[in-house]
Write an enzyme that holds these catalytic residues in place. Structure first.
Site, PDB file in Angstrom:
ATOM      1  N   ASP A  28       1.412   9.078   4.015  1.00 35.42           N
ATOM      2  CA  ASP A  28       0.796   8.287   5.072  1.00 35.42           C
ATOM      3  C   ASP A  28       0.547   9.200   6.272  1.00 35.42           C
ATOM      4  O   ASP A  28       1.423   9.975   6.671  1.00 35.42           O
ATOM      5  CB  ASP A  28       1.718   7.133   5.479  1.00 35.42           C
ATOM      6  CG  ASP A  28       1.029   6.126   6.379  1.00 35.42           C
ATOM      7  OD1 ASP A  28       0.891   4.963   5.973  1.00 35.42           O
ATOM      8  OD2 ASP A  28       0.625   6.503   7.507  1.00 35.42           O
ATOM      9  N   ILE A  29      -0.649   9.090   6.836  1.00 36.29           N
ATOM     10  CA  ILE A  29      -1.019   9.971   7.941  1.00 36.29           C
ATOM     11  C   ILE A  29      -0.098   9.771   9.151  1.00 36.29           C
ATOM     12  O   ILE A  29       0.128  10.703   9.921  1.00 36.29           O
ATOM     13  CB  ILE A  29      -2.520   9.773   8.290  1.00 36.29           C
ATOM     14  CG1 ILE A  29      -3.076  11.000   8.972  1.00 36.29           C
ATOM     15  CG2 ILE A  29      -2.763   8.523   9.098  1.00 36.29           C
ATOM     16  CD1 ILE A  29      -4.574  11.150   8.785  1.00 36.29           C
ATOM     17  N   ASN A  84       2.192  -4.916   2.879  1.00 42.44           N
ATOM     18  CA  ASN A  84       1.718  -5.905   3.841  1.00 42.44           C
ATOM     19  C   ASN A  84       0.514  -6.608   3.232  1.00 42.44           C
ATOM     20  O   ASN A  84      -0.374  -5.957   2.687  1.00 42.44           O
ATOM     21  CB  ASN A  84       1.320  -5.217   5.157  1.00 42.44           C
ATOM     22  CG  ASN A  84       2.509  -4.548   5.814  1.00 42.44           C
ATOM     23  OD1 ASN A  84       3.624  -5.042   5.747  1.00 42.44           O
ATOM     24  ND2 ASN A  84       2.278  -3.404   6.447  1.00 42.44           N
ATOM     25  N   GLN A  91      -1.242  -5.960   7.709  1.00 43.00           N
ATOM     26  CA  GLN A  91      -2.105  -5.120   6.862  1.00 43.00           C
ATOM     27  C   GLN A  91      -3.310  -4.655   7.672  1.00 43.00           C
ATOM     28  O   GLN A  91      -4.025  -5.466   8.264  1.00 43.00           O
ATOM     29  CB  GLN A  91      -2.572  -5.915   5.622  1.00 43.00           C
ATOM     30  CG  GLN A  91      -3.379  -5.053   4.650  1.00 43.00           C
ATOM     31  CD  GLN A  91      -3.728  -5.764   3.347  1.00 43.00           C
ATOM     32  OE1 GLN A  91      -3.541  -6.978   3.204  1.00 43.00           O
ATOM     33  NE2 GLN A  91      -4.243  -5.008   2.396  1.00 43.00           N
ATOM     34  N   HIS A  97      -1.694  -1.465  -1.177  1.00 42.39           N
ATOM     35  CA  HIS A  97      -0.855  -0.262  -1.144  1.00 42.39           C
ATOM     36  C   HIS A  97       0.577  -0.661  -0.860  1.00 42.39           C
ATOM     37  O   HIS A  97       0.843  -1.660  -0.198  1.00 42.39           O
ATOM     38  CB  HIS A  97      -1.350   0.741  -0.100  1.00 42.39           C
ATOM     39  CG  HIS A  97      -1.505   0.167   1.274  1.00 42.39           C
ATOM     40  ND1 HIS A  97      -2.588  -0.605   1.637  1.00 42.39           N
ATOM     41  CD2 HIS A  97      -0.708   0.232   2.367  1.00 42.39           C
ATOM     42  CE1 HIS A  97      -2.449  -0.988   2.889  1.00 42.39           C
ATOM     43  NE2 HIS A  97      -1.316  -0.504   3.364  1.00 42.39           N
TER      44      HIS A  97
HETATM   45  P1  5GP Z   1      -1.040  -1.202   6.450  1.00 41.30           P
HETATM   46  O1  5GP Z   1      -0.932  -1.377   7.941  1.00 41.30           O
HETATM   47  O2  5GP Z   1      -2.390  -1.674   5.951  1.00 41.30           O
HETATM   48  O3  5GP Z   1       0.090  -1.774   5.669  1.00 41.30           O
HETATM   49  O4  5GP Z   1      -0.946   0.355   6.213  1.00 41.30           O
HETATM   50  C1  5GP Z   1      -2.032   1.226   6.284  1.00 41.30           C
HETATM   51  C2  5GP Z   1      -1.471   2.602   6.398  1.00 41.30           C
HETATM   52  O5  5GP Z   1      -2.499   3.527   6.092  1.00 41.30           O
HETATM   53  C3  5GP Z   1      -0.973   2.961   7.812  1.00 41.30           C
HETATM   54  O6  5GP Z   1       0.417   3.266   7.776  1.00 41.30           O
HETATM   55  C4  5GP Z   1      -1.821   4.155   8.215  1.00 41.30           C
HETATM   56  O7  5GP Z   1      -1.106   5.149   8.897  1.00 41.30           O
HETATM   57  C5  5GP Z   1      -2.339   4.659   6.881  1.00 41.30           C
HETATM   58  N1  5GP Z   1      -3.642   5.310   6.965  1.00 41.30           N
HETATM   59  C6  5GP Z   1      -4.752   4.811   7.569  1.00 41.30           C
HETATM   60  N2  5GP Z   1      -5.781   5.679   7.443  1.00 41.30           N
HETATM   61  C7  5GP Z   1      -5.305   6.727   6.717  1.00 41.30           C
HETATM   62  C8  5GP Z   1      -5.912   7.942   6.251  1.00 41.30           C
HETATM   63  O8  5GP Z   1      -7.085   8.226   6.472  1.00 41.30           O
HETATM   64  N3  5GP Z   1      -5.115   8.778   5.538  1.00 41.30           N
HETATM   65  C9  5GP Z   1      -3.803   8.498   5.269  1.00 41.30           C
HETATM   66  N4  5GP Z   1      -3.119   9.392   4.571  1.00 41.30           N
HETATM   67  N5  5GP Z   1      -3.202   7.364   5.700  1.00 41.30           N
HETATM   68  C10 5GP Z   1      -3.950   6.495   6.405  1.00 41.30           C
END
Ligand code: 5GP
Ligand code: ZN
Length: 131
Positions: A28-29, A84, A91, A97
Site C-alpha cells: 500500500d502506498i 472496507n 472504502q 481489496h
Molecule cells: P480503501 O480505503 O479503499 O480500503 O483502501 C485503498 C488503499 O489503496 C489506501 O490504503 C491507499 O493508500 C491505497 N492506494 C491508493 N492508490 C494507490 C496507488 O496508486 N498505489 C498503491 N500501492 N496503493 C494505493
C-alpha cells in the site's frame, strides 16, 4: 477507470509482494504501518459483496499466507486483515481489496476502536439481521 486495474495491467507501477494467475498483492502506498499490503483479485469487482465466492476465497487464502509471512519477516506483534466495503466503511478504491496491516504496538499509526454505543435488544437485532 480503476486505479487498481491500471496497477494490475502495469499501466501504473507498484511494489509487487505476490502474484499468481488470479491475485495480485502490492505494498500500500500509504504504509500506515511498515509492511502494509493490499491483496486484490485481478478481475474487477467493486467489493466483497459483489465479488463471486471463488474470487473472495482466492484473496482470503492469499491474505492468510501473506499475513503469516509479513508478521514473520517484519517481526510485527500482530496483524489486522480487513476489507472496507462501501464509502461509509471507508472504502476509497472501488476494486475489492484486503488490507494486511502489521501491528507493532497499540500506539502505532492505526486505531481500530469499538466505541461505546447505545444498548441493543439482541433478539430484535437477530430478527433484523436474519431477515
Ligand atoms: P480503501 O480505503 O479503499 O480500503 O483502501 C485503498 C488503499 O489503496 C489506501 O490504503 C491507499 O493508500 C491505497 N492506494 C491508493 N492508490 C494507490 C496507488 O496508486 N498505489 C498503491 N500501492 N496503493 C494505493
Ligand atoms: Zn478495477
Amino acid at each position: 477507470m480503476c486505479i487498481f486495474c491500471d496497477i494490475i495491467d502495469r499501466k501504473i507501477p507498484s511494489s509487487v509482494v505476490y502474484e499468481d494467475e488470479n491475485v495480485l498483492a502490492i505494498l500500500d502506498i500509504s504504509q500506515v504501518t511498515k509492511g502494509h499490503t493490499l491483496v486484490m483479485p485481478k478481475k474487477h469487482f467493486r467489493n466483497i459483496i459483489e465479488a463471486d465466492e471463488e474470487t473472495v476465497l482466492q484473496c482470503v487464502s492469499t491474505a492468510k499466507k501473506l499475513a503469516a509471512q509479513i508478521v514473520k519477516n517484519t517481526g510485527a506483534a500482530g496483524v489486522n486483515v480487513l476489507t472496507n466495503c462501501g464509502e461509509a466503511a471507508g472504502q476509497s478504491v472501488d476494486h475489492l481489496h484486503f488490507h494486511i496491516i502489521p501491528r507493532y504496538d497499540e500506539n502505532d499509526a492505526i486505531v481500530l476502536k469499538f466505541n461505546e454505543s447505545e444498548k441493543q435488544d439482541l433478539d430484535e437485532v437477530l430478527k433484523l439481521v436474519k431477515g
